[in-house]
Design a protein around this motif. Structure first.
Motif, PDB file in Angstrom:
ATOM      1  N   THR A 142      -4.147 -11.601   7.452  1.00 60.04           N
ATOM      2  CA  THR A 142      -5.111 -12.120   8.602  1.00 60.04           C
ATOM      3  C   THR A 142      -6.472 -11.376   8.494  1.00 60.04           C
ATOM      4  OG1 THR A 142      -3.922 -11.304  10.098  1.00 60.04           O
ATOM      5  CG2 THR A 142      -3.459 -13.666   9.686  1.00 60.04           C
ATOM      6  N   TYR A 143      -6.336 -10.337   7.917  1.00 59.46           N
ATOM      7  CA  TYR A 143      -7.508  -9.231   8.109  1.00 59.46           C
ATOM      8  C   TYR A 143      -8.018  -8.982   6.659  1.00 59.46           C
ATOM      9  CZ  TYR A 143      -3.760  -6.344   6.600  1.00 59.46           C
ATOM     10  OH  TYR A 143      -2.434  -5.574   6.071  1.00 59.46           O
ATOM     11  N   ASP A 144      -9.062  -8.149   6.730  1.00 56.94           N
ATOM     12  CA  ASP A 144      -9.897  -7.539   5.599  1.00 56.94           C
ATOM     13  C   ASP A 144      -9.035  -6.680   4.823  1.00 56.94           C
ATOM     14  OD1 ASP A 144     -11.506  -6.953   3.513  1.00 56.94           O
ATOM     15  OD2 ASP A 144     -13.320  -6.576   4.804  1.00 56.94           O
ATOM     16  N   THR A 145      -8.503  -7.009   3.574  1.00 56.42           N
ATOM     17  CA  THR A 145      -7.643  -6.100   3.146  1.00 56.42           C
ATOM     18  C   THR A 145      -8.362  -4.920   2.331  1.00 56.42           C
ATOM     19  OG1 THR A 145      -7.793  -7.334   1.007  1.00 56.42           O
ATOM     20  CG2 THR A 145      -5.765  -7.842   2.421  1.00 56.42           C
ATOM     21  N   SER A 146      -9.512  -4.639   2.453  1.00 59.37           N
ATOM     22  CA  SER A 146     -10.441  -3.730   2.039  1.00 59.37           C
ATOM     23  C   SER A 146      -9.949  -2.450   2.864  1.00 59.37           C
ATOM     24  CB  SER A 146     -11.899  -3.718   1.824  1.00 59.37           C
ATOM     25  OG  SER A 146     -12.501  -4.164   3.099  1.00 59.37           O
ATOM     26  N   VAL A 147      -9.706  -2.523   4.163  1.00 59.69           N
ATOM     27  CA  VAL A 147      -9.385  -1.543   5.097  1.00 59.69           C
ATOM     28  C   VAL A 147      -7.967  -0.756   4.510  1.00 59.69           C
ATOM     29  CG1 VAL A 147     -10.172  -2.799   6.965  1.00 59.69           C
ATOM     30  CG2 VAL A 147      -7.683  -2.821   6.620  1.00 59.69           C
ATOM     31  N   LEU A 148      -7.308  -1.335   3.487  1.00 56.84           N
ATOM     32  CA  LEU A 148      -6.168  -0.664   2.927  1.00 56.84           C
ATOM     33  C   LEU A 148      -6.578   0.172   1.824  1.00 56.84           C
ATOM     34  CD1 LEU A 148      -3.529  -3.699   3.135  1.00 56.84           C
ATOM     35  CD2 LEU A 148      -4.020  -1.634   4.721  1.00 56.84           C
TER      36      LEU A 148
ATOM     37  N   ILE B 216      -4.080   3.272   0.241  1.00 58.00           N
ATOM     38  CA  ILE B 216      -3.505   2.924  -1.223  1.00 58.00           C
ATOM     39  C   ILE B 216      -3.826   4.228  -1.825  1.00 58.00           C
ATOM     40  CG2 ILE B 216      -3.658   1.800  -3.282  1.00 58.00           C
ATOM     41  CD1 ILE B 216      -4.018  -0.987  -1.374  1.00 58.00           C
ATOM     42  N   ASP B 217      -5.067   4.497  -1.984  1.00 56.66           N
ATOM     43  CA  ASP B 217      -5.553   5.773  -2.752  1.00 56.66           C
ATOM     44  C   ASP B 217      -4.889   6.958  -2.166  1.00 56.66           C
ATOM     45  OD1 ASP B 217      -7.432   4.300  -4.130  1.00 56.66           O
ATOM     46  OD2 ASP B 217      -9.128   5.089  -2.830  1.00 56.66           O
ATOM     47  N   GLY B 218      -4.697   6.977  -0.870  1.00 51.94           N
ATOM     48  CA  GLY B 218      -4.046   8.461  -0.427  1.00 51.94           C
ATOM     49  C   GLY B 218      -2.465   8.344  -0.926  1.00 51.94           C
ATOM     50  N   LEU B 219      -1.835   7.297  -0.634  1.00 50.34           N
ATOM     51  CA  LEU B 219      -0.509   7.237  -0.822  1.00 50.34           C
ATOM     52  C   LEU B 219       0.082   7.189  -2.440  1.00 50.34           C
ATOM     53  CD1 LEU B 219       0.832   4.323   1.514  1.00 50.34           C
ATOM     54  CD2 LEU B 219       1.539   6.878   1.773  1.00 50.34           C
ATOM     55  N   TYR B 220      -1.001   6.765  -3.320  1.00 50.18           N
ATOM     56  CA  TYR B 220      -0.559   6.661  -4.747  1.00 50.18           C
ATOM     57  C   TYR B 220      -0.398   7.967  -5.079  1.00 50.18           C
ATOM     58  CZ  TYR B 220      -0.684   4.954  -9.560  1.00 50.18           C
ATOM     59  OH  TYR B 220      -0.365   4.669 -10.639  1.00 50.18           O
TER      60      TYR B 220
ATOM     61  N   TYR C  29       6.371   0.220  -8.682  1.00 49.20           N
ATOM     62  CA  TYR C  29       5.231   0.945  -8.650  1.00 49.20           C
ATOM     63  C   TYR C  29       4.409   0.185  -9.602  1.00 49.20           C
ATOM     64  CZ  TYR C  29       5.787   3.252 -13.251  1.00 49.20           C
ATOM     65  OH  TYR C  29       5.977   3.633 -14.249  1.00 49.20           O
ATOM     66  N   THR C  30       2.843   0.401  -9.545  1.00 52.21           N
ATOM     67  CA  THR C  30       2.127  -0.258 -10.348  1.00 52.21           C
ATOM     68  C   THR C  30       1.001   1.052 -10.694  1.00 52.21           C
ATOM     69  OG1 THR C  30       0.372  -0.915  -8.832  1.00 52.21           O
ATOM     70  CG2 THR C  30       2.231  -2.415  -9.265  1.00 52.21           C
ATOM     71  N   THR C  31       0.200   0.704 -11.758  1.00 52.06           N
ATOM     72  CA  THR C  31      -0.917   1.259 -11.778  1.00 52.06           C
ATOM     73  C   THR C  31      -1.978   1.259 -10.346  1.00 52.06           C
ATOM     74  OG1 THR C  31      -2.566  -0.164 -12.883  1.00 52.06           O
ATOM     75  CG2 THR C  31      -0.926   1.017 -14.400  1.00 52.06           C
ATOM     76  N   LEU C  32      -2.676   2.215 -10.170  1.00 48.10           N
ATOM     77  CA  LEU C  32      -3.589   2.347  -9.223  1.00 48.10           C
ATOM     78  C   LEU C  32      -4.571   1.141  -9.210  1.00 48.10           C
ATOM     79  CD1 LEU C  32      -4.363   3.733  -6.352  1.00 48.10           C
ATOM     80  CD2 LEU C  32      -6.016   5.080  -7.893  1.00 48.10           C
ATOM     81  N   GLU C  33      -4.986   0.744 -10.380  1.00 44.26           N
ATOM     82  CA  GLU C  33      -5.994  -0.209 -10.788  1.00 44.26           C
ATOM     83  C   GLU C  33      -5.195  -1.522 -10.248  1.00 44.26           C
ATOM     84  OE1 GLU C  33      -5.281   2.013 -12.957  1.00 44.26           O
ATOM     85  OE2 GLU C  33      -7.155   3.116 -12.871  1.00 44.26           O
TER      86      GLU C  33
END
Length: 105
Positions: free
Chosen positions: A47-53, A57-61, A30-34
């Motif tokens: 190969t895609y825009d990772t901003s879709v994640l 990330i927020d939900g799983l964290y 794990y890491t900090t959310l930041e």
């Protein structure tokens, strides 16, 4: 061998049939959310825009606190300030009890 995936402690019982005969040692990295967001933002291997994640990330964290995994007997490694090489070193330095029986009755 290492397998990277998003699993919860209860998933190990289901996955055990795939790992029959293997000495499974579950680890929660794990890491900090930041740091998670920064690593996602700076990925170059997708190969895609990772901003879709970001929402994922927020939900799983919040659903995957390290304490949940420690209580289930997993090793927990905070890689927030570690490079990939340092994270590998931290994993290799973990000490384990005799053969693990995670997910096996």
């Amino acid at each position: 061998m290492a397998i990277e995936d998003v699993l919860w402690p209860d998933d190990l019982a289901f996955m055990a049939r795939h790992w029959e005969g293997l000495d499974v040692r579950p680890v929660r990295l794990y890491t900090t959310l930041e740091v998670a967001h920064e690593r996602n933002r700076t990925r170059t291997n997708k190969t895609y825009d990772t901003s879709v994640l970001v929402p994922l990330i927020d939900g799983l964290y919040g659903q995957m606190p390290p304490e949940l995994f420690r209580e289930a007997g997993w090793a927990v490694v905070d890689s927030s300030a570690l490079t990939v090489g340092e994270t590998v070193d931290a994993l290799l330095a973990l000490t384990w009890p005799a053969r693990s029986e995670f997910g096996q009755s």
